[in-house]
Design a protein around this motif. Structure first.
Motif, short mmCIF file in Angstrom:
data_model
loop_
_atom_site.label_atom_id
_atom_site.label_comp_id
_atom_site.label_asym_id
_atom_site.label_seq_id
_atom_site.Cartn_x
_atom_site.Cartn_y
_atom_site.Cartn_z
N HIS A 197 2.52 6.76 -7.83
CA HIS A 197 2.12 7.51 -6.64
C HIS A 197 3.13 8.63 -6.37
CE1 HIS A 197 1.14 8.34 -2.44
NE2 HIS A 197 -0.02 7.73 -2.69
N TYR A 242 8.39 6.82 -0.99
CA TYR A 242 6.96 7.13 -0.80
C TYR A 242 6.70 7.81 0.55
CZ TYR A 242 6.42 4.07 -4.82
OH TYR A 242 6.54 3.52 -6.07
N ILE A 261 5.29 8.86 3.46
CA ILE A 261 4.05 8.58 4.20
C ILE A 261 2.93 8.55 3.18
CG2 ILE A 261 2.37 9.48 5.87
CD1 ILE A 261 4.52 10.94 7.30
N ILE A 262 2.09 7.55 3.25
CA ILE A 262 0.90 7.58 2.38
C ILE A 262 -0.34 7.25 3.21
CG2 ILE A 262 2.25 6.94 0.34
CD1 ILE A 262 0.68 4.30 0.37
N LYS A 294 -2.20 1.62 -1.21
CA LYS A 294 -0.89 1.03 -1.50
C LYS A 294 -0.31 1.77 -2.70
CE LYS A 294 -1.29 -3.68 0.27
NZ LYS A 294 -2.66 -3.89 0.72
N ALA A 295 0.89 2.28 -2.53
CA ALA A 295 1.48 3.12 -3.59
C ALA A 295 1.92 2.29 -4.79
CB ALA A 295 2.69 3.86 -3.03
N ARG A 343 5.45 -0.85 6.44
CA ARG A 343 6.42 -0.81 5.34
C ARG A 343 6.41 -2.17 4.63
NH1 ARG A 343 12.19 0.62 7.08
NH2 ARG A 343 11.50 1.15 9.16
N ARG A 379 8.38 7.36 8.56
CA ARG A 379 7.91 6.61 7.38
C ARG A 379 6.74 5.69 7.71
NH1 ARG A 379 13.11 3.65 5.42
NH2 ARG A 379 13.52 3.81 7.64
N ASN A 380 5.75 5.71 6.85
CA ASN A 380 4.59 4.85 7.03
C ASN A 380 3.92 4.70 5.66
OD1 ASN A 380 2.48 3.42 8.09
ND2 ASN A 380 1.58 5.12 9.25
N TYR A 381 4.21 3.59 5.01
CA TYR A 381 3.67 3.43 3.66
C TYR A 381 3.50 1.96 3.33
CZ TYR A 381 8.69 2.76 2.92
OH TYR A 381 9.99 2.33 3.04
N GLN A 382 2.49 1.70 2.51
CA GLN A 382 2.31 0.34 1.98
C GLN A 382 2.45 0.45 0.47
OE1 GLN A 382 -0.37 -2.42 3.80
NE2 GLN A 382 -1.29 -0.78 4.99
#
Ligand code: NAD
Length: 328
Positions: A137, A124, A126-127, A132-133, A210, A276-279
């Motif tokens: 997504h 994923y 960066i979102i 939240k993916a 993450r 990276r930066n995603y939930q």
């Protein structure tokens, strides 16, 4: 009953947790691994049924029979993580892309086998904040490692999902917790080790998020997948982790620091190379597989501290994915 499991990458960090887990549950487990880090091999109790095969999964003529003789194939093997794939780009392409595609070409001939491919939520990339993916997504891989995972996922969707083959893709959150093949190059494990040995912990990108998941939960999730009706898991992708366990690096460092007296932590403003930066959203795992993670961060922190107390020699050992011993 489908009870023969081939674990490709069975001597890795997650593999060494899965081997005894499934053997204890009376599966006949076979580990296939080339011990690329020269890691100490996990041996199972003689009472448990297991085969430990030291082999590169790219040896096409030899893996045919291994696939043929098993019912379920859990595929974990490869060069894992951004730093190691960056360090060995040629080898990484040979294993993580071409090697896995060739493995799948052989596997495709056996459409009754259940192929479980372990992918990553790193796909994923960066979102947007506060989002939240879920599994649909858009993927935005930022590294060689994640990019190859995305390519393999696409290959599986094109070549296995649309055929009579039986396959499932699991996108794992970042792992933490104890394994005999310890990896201290993973955030939680690394932070605990650094503070345990009273070293200064430098935290980069403190506000990046993450999802995290304990290795034992991964074992439980795979068991759920194996035991589920084929109609629930065939041709499906599942994010594997827990909605409650999306953390920023800052919150992880704070949580871990509570376990130590006078921890030395420095938060660095310099951006690192890891963007990276995603939930991630794990509702599908909760609803379709009826699974919620059982092990939280505190459990993992206490477990690693307990383990480090018994293994003080880890202080100066580089245990993790740092240097391979096979270059071709
Ligand atoms: N650890 C995590 O945080 C995490 C997160 C998301 C996804 N995953 C996925 O889970 C899987 C396992 O990760 P891990 O942390 O256990 O990694 P690991 O590096 O500890 O394990 C990988 C294993 O694959 C073996 N291997 C490498 N090349 C091989 C080859 N050509 N033939 C046979 N064996 C080979 C290695 O010897 C090693 O035992 C990987 O697919 C990874 O992408 C891991």
């Amino acid at each position: 009953m489908k009870n023969k499991i081939l674990i490709v990458g069975g001597q890795g960090y997650i593999g060494q947790v899965l081997l005894p887990f499934f053997a204890d549950k009376k599966y006949l487990v076979t580990s296939l691994d080339n011990l690329i880090y020269n890691q100490k091999k996990k041996k199972l109790d003689k009472k448990l049924k297991s085969n430990l095969v030291d082999l590169d999964f790219r040896k096409r003529n030899l893996i045919f029979n291994l696939i043929k003789n098993n019912d379920i194939i859990i595929f974990l093997a490869g060069l894992v993580g951004d730093p190691i794939t960056k360090k060995y780009p040629v080898l990484s392409k040979k294993i993580n892309r071409f090697g896995i595609i060739n493995f799948i070409k052989i596997l495709k001939k056996f459409n009754e086998k259940h192929f479980i491919f372990i992918s990553t939520c790193s796909n994923y990339g960066i979102i947007k904040k506060n989002l939240k993916a879920n599994e649909n997504h858009k993927l935005f891989p930022l590294s060689r490692y994640a990019n190859d995972k995305v390519q393999i996922e696409k290959y599986i969707q094109k070549n296995l999902f649309k055929t009579k083959n039986f396959s499932t893709i699991l996108r794992f959150a970042t792992a933490f917790g104890y394994s005999e093949r310890m990896r201290y190059d993973l955030t939680v494990n690394e932070f605990v080790k650094t503070l345990f040995f009273k070293k200064k912990l430098e935290v980069y990108d403190q506000d990046t998020f993450r999802p995290y998941c304990h290795v034992k939960d991964f074992a439980n999730i795979i068991l759920k997948v194996i035991k589920s009706k084929k109609s629930k898991v065939n041709n499906q992708i599942f994010n594997c982790g827990d909605n409650r366990h999306n953390y920023s690096k800052l919150s992880i460092a704070k949580k871990i620091s509570k376990y130590f007296k006078n921890p030395k932590i420095e938060y660095r403003d310099l951006p690192s190379q890891d963007r990276r930066n995603y939930q991630v959203n794990f509702n599908k795992l909760n609803k379709i597989l009826n699974y919620k993670c059982k092990f939280n961060l505190d459990f993992g922190i206490k477990e690693i501290i307990y383990y480090l107390k018994k293994n003080k020699d880890h202080k100066n050992k580089k245990l993790g994915n740092y240097k391979v011993n096979i270059l071709k």
